[in-house]
Design an enzyme around this catalytic site. Sequence first.
Site: not given
Length: 180
Positions: A46, A51, A96-97, A139, A142
Amino acid sequence: MATLKILMAADERLKKVAQKVEKVDLSVQKIMDDMLETMYKTNGIGLAATQVNIHQRIVVMDISFDENGNGKKPMYFINPEITKRGKELNVYQEGCLSLPNIFDDVERPATCTVKALDYNGKAFTLECDGLLATCIQHEVDHLDGIIFADHLSRLKRNRILTKLQKCKKRKEYSQEIFNY
Ligand code: NI
């Protein structure tokens, strides 16, 4: 398509609240294409526009593909809104990226209902459970400037941010599949 640069915690820009998308046009679709490519490339399941420093309410997800990249089923959520959260809670180890190589247990409602627009701007409603429910909540957080570490104790959160600062220069991503 292009790969976008992912912001890392504790970048202040991750705390911005994203704006609603007024119209789903080619530029929005281009953003989604680029986000998806970026997400696949970094082994994420996701990615929220926040981001990649685009402060519009756009999320892409794919919880279907395997470690070899087979079975892709991309999902697009524009202006996602969680309209209902189940009472039962669930714990998932989240990653999380924007927080590479950090994983921790986060408790969230096990089920939720999400309303959004799809890739073509068509409205849909989706009942979510399991990983899907956790991922979409992660998400949408975010988009509201919240990272999963914000759900942890202050002690744990500070420890994570310190760890990230130390390995800021290393750009590798974990090969784990649960990067949201
Ligand atoms: Ni994330």
